[in-house]
Design a protein around this motif. Structure first.
Motif, PDB file in Angstrom:
ATOM      1  N   THR A 143       0.844  -1.188   0.000  1.00 41.64           N
ATOM      2  CA  THR A 143       0.000   0.000   0.000  1.00 41.64           C
ATOM      3  C   THR A 143       0.881   1.240   0.000  1.00 41.64           C
ATOM      4  OG1 THR A 143      -0.201  -0.006   2.403  1.00 41.64           O
ATOM      5  CG2 THR A 143      -1.954  -1.091   1.158  1.00 41.64           C
ATOM      6  N   ILE A 144       0.392   2.258  -0.675  1.00 39.03           N
ATOM      7  CA  ILE A 144       1.082   3.544  -0.772  1.00 39.03           C
ATOM      8  C   ILE A 144       0.057   4.638  -0.520  1.00 39.03           C
ATOM      9  CG2 ILE A 144       2.225   5.161  -2.362  1.00 39.03           C
ATOM     10  CD1 ILE A 144       3.374   2.690  -3.811  1.00 39.03           C
ATOM     11  N   THR A 145       0.395   5.573   0.333  1.00 36.21           N
ATOM     12  CA  THR A 145      -0.463   6.733   0.553  1.00 36.21           C
ATOM     13  C   THR A 145       0.035   7.863  -0.342  1.00 36.21           C
ATOM     14  OG1 THR A 145      -0.867   6.082   2.837  1.00 36.21           O
ATOM     15  CG2 THR A 145      -1.329   8.377   2.273  1.00 36.21           C
ATOM     16  N   VAL A 146      -0.868   8.438  -1.112  1.00 34.41           N
ATOM     17  CA  VAL A 146      -0.502   9.524  -2.035  1.00 34.41           C
ATOM     18  C   VAL A 146      -0.060  10.739  -1.222  1.00 34.41           C
ATOM     19  CG1 VAL A 146      -1.323  11.091  -3.829  1.00 34.41           C
ATOM     20  CG2 VAL A 146      -2.075   8.692  -3.826  1.00 34.41           C
ATOM     21  N   ARG A 147       1.141  11.219  -1.530  1.00 33.14           N
ATOM     22  CA  ARG A 147       1.726  12.369  -0.841  1.00 33.14           C
ATOM     23  C   ARG A 147       1.567  13.636  -1.681  1.00 33.14           C
ATOM     24  NH1 ARG A 147       7.438   9.839  -1.015  1.00 33.14           N
ATOM     25  NH2 ARG A 147       6.594   9.761  -3.094  1.00 33.14           N
ATOM     26  N   PHE A 148       1.746  14.767  -1.049  1.00 29.07           N
ATOM     27  CA  PHE A 148       1.665  16.046  -1.742  1.00 29.07           C
ATOM     28  C   PHE A 148       2.674  16.110  -2.892  1.00 29.07           C
ATOM     29  CE2 PHE A 148       2.935  20.499  -2.320  1.00 29.07           C
ATOM     30  CZ  PHE A 148       1.708  21.044  -2.663  1.00 29.07           C
ATOM     31  N   ALA A 149       3.862  15.555  -2.667  1.00 31.34           N
ATOM     32  CA  ALA A 149       4.910  15.571  -3.699  1.00 31.34           C
ATOM     33  C   ALA A 149       4.527  14.763  -4.935  1.00 31.34           C
ATOM     34  CB  ALA A 149       6.215  15.050  -3.120  1.00 31.34           C
ATOM     35  N   ASP A 150       3.529  13.896  -4.820  1.00 36.72           N
ATOM     36  CA  ASP A 150       3.082  13.074  -5.950  1.00 36.72           C
ATOM     37  C   ASP A 150       2.123  13.822  -6.879  1.00 36.72           C
ATOM     38  OD1 ASP A 150       4.508  11.049  -4.691  1.00 36.72           O
ATOM     39  OD2 ASP A 150       2.724  10.034  -3.923  1.00 36.72           O
ATOM     40  N   MET A 151       1.638  14.962  -6.426  1.00 42.48           N
ATOM     41  CA  MET A 151       0.574  15.680  -7.126  1.00 42.48           C
ATOM     42  C   MET A 151       1.109  16.539  -8.260  1.00 42.48           C
ATOM     43  SD  MET A 151      -1.753  14.469  -5.241  1.00 42.48           S
ATOM     44  CE  MET A 151      -3.147  15.349  -5.865  1.00 42.48           C
ATOM     45  N   ALA A 176      -0.173  19.960 -10.988  1.00 41.54           N
ATOM     46  CA  ALA A 176      -0.916  21.223 -10.886  1.00 41.54           C
ATOM     47  C   ALA A 176      -2.419  21.045 -11.065  1.00 41.54           C
ATOM     48  CB  ALA A 176      -0.384  22.220 -11.917  1.00 41.54           C
ATOM     49  N   LEU A 177      -2.853  19.920 -11.603  1.00 48.04           N
ATOM     50  CA  LEU A 177      -4.270  19.681 -11.834  1.00 48.04           C
ATOM     51  C   LEU A 177      -4.955  18.990 -10.654  1.00 48.04           C
ATOM     52  CD1 LEU A 177      -4.030  18.595 -15.566  1.00 48.04           C
ATOM     53  CD2 LEU A 177      -4.645  20.846 -14.646  1.00 48.04           C
ATOM     54  N   ALA A 231      -8.112   5.924 -13.746  1.00 48.54           N
ATOM     55  CA  ALA A 231      -8.871   6.887 -12.931  1.00 48.54           C
ATOM     56  C   ALA A 231      -7.871   7.706 -12.126  1.00 48.54           C
ATOM     57  CB  ALA A 231      -9.841   6.162 -11.999  1.00 48.54           C
ATOM     58  N   PRO A 232      -8.210   8.940 -11.806  1.00 49.67           N
ATOM     59  CA  PRO A 232      -7.265   9.767 -11.051  1.00 49.67           C
ATOM     60  C   PRO A 232      -7.164   9.341  -9.587  1.00 49.67           C
ATOM     61  CG  PRO A 232      -9.309  10.959 -11.395  1.00 49.67           C
ATOM     62  CD  PRO A 232      -9.422   9.680 -12.177  1.00 49.67           C
ATOM     63  N   ALA A 233      -5.988   9.522  -9.035  1.00 44.94           N
ATOM     64  CA  ALA A 233      -5.773   9.360  -7.594  1.00 44.94           C
ATOM     65  C   ALA A 233      -5.452  10.744  -7.047  1.00 44.94           C
ATOM     66  CB  ALA A 233      -4.635   8.392  -7.320  1.00 44.94           C
ATOM     67  N   LYS A 234      -5.860  10.973  -5.807  1.00 44.89           N
ATOM     68  CA  LYS A 234      -5.728  12.301  -5.217  1.00 44.89           C
ATOM     69  C   LYS A 234      -4.969  12.237  -3.898  1.00 44.89           C
ATOM     70  CE  LYS A 234     -10.098  13.792  -7.250  1.00 44.89           C
ATOM     71  NZ  LYS A 234     -10.663  12.525  -7.705  1.00 44.89           N
TER      72      LYS A 234
END
Length: 137
Positions: A7-15, A17-18, A65-68
């Protein structure tokens, strides 16, 4: 069937501009799963990472699908086939909460001798260990 996952938690650094995970990050997620998979079979010596003897020759990602930010993703991984000098790994990334398919893809790993700088045959003991791992999880 996929038997191994992380499992991986999406971090801010992964984001990007959209407001969703940048497409390049999915290859990083694949890499994290690949490393965890490999370490489950063969502990790595980080002082001699070249001892792994693998290079990625091909990578493919299909975005579904997008991940957030904050999403928890499950990255499933398996080895469905071998060549003489390589093997293919398949990945499936799902939102852990909703089980929605986020991305899927594959990589081809080539066995490599870093000292001689040549590709080498997949060792039988490595192939056997992977096949056992795939069927016993």
């Amino acid at each position: 069937m996929f038997h191994f996952s992380i499992t991986i938690t999406v971090r801010f650094a992964d984001m990007d501009a959209l407001g969703h995970v940048n497409n390049a990050k999915y290859l990083t997620y694949f890499e994290e799963a690949r490393l965890a998979y490999w370490m489950s079979l063969f502990p790595l010596d980080y002082n001699n990472i070249r001892s792994v003897g693998l290079i990625v020759a091909n990578a493919h990602v299909d975005f579904r699908a997008p991940a957030k930010l904050g999403d928890v993703l499950t990255v499933h991984i398996r080895v469905p086939e071998f060549g003489t000098k390589s093997f293919r790994m398949e990945y499936r990334i799902e939102n852990a909460k909703t089980r929605q398919l986020v991305a899927e893809g594959s990589t081809v790993q080539v066995m490599y001798d870093y000292d001689r700088r040549v590709t080498i045959l997949v060792r039988e003991d490595v192939k056997k260990r992977i096949l056992q791992f795939e069927t016993t999880l």
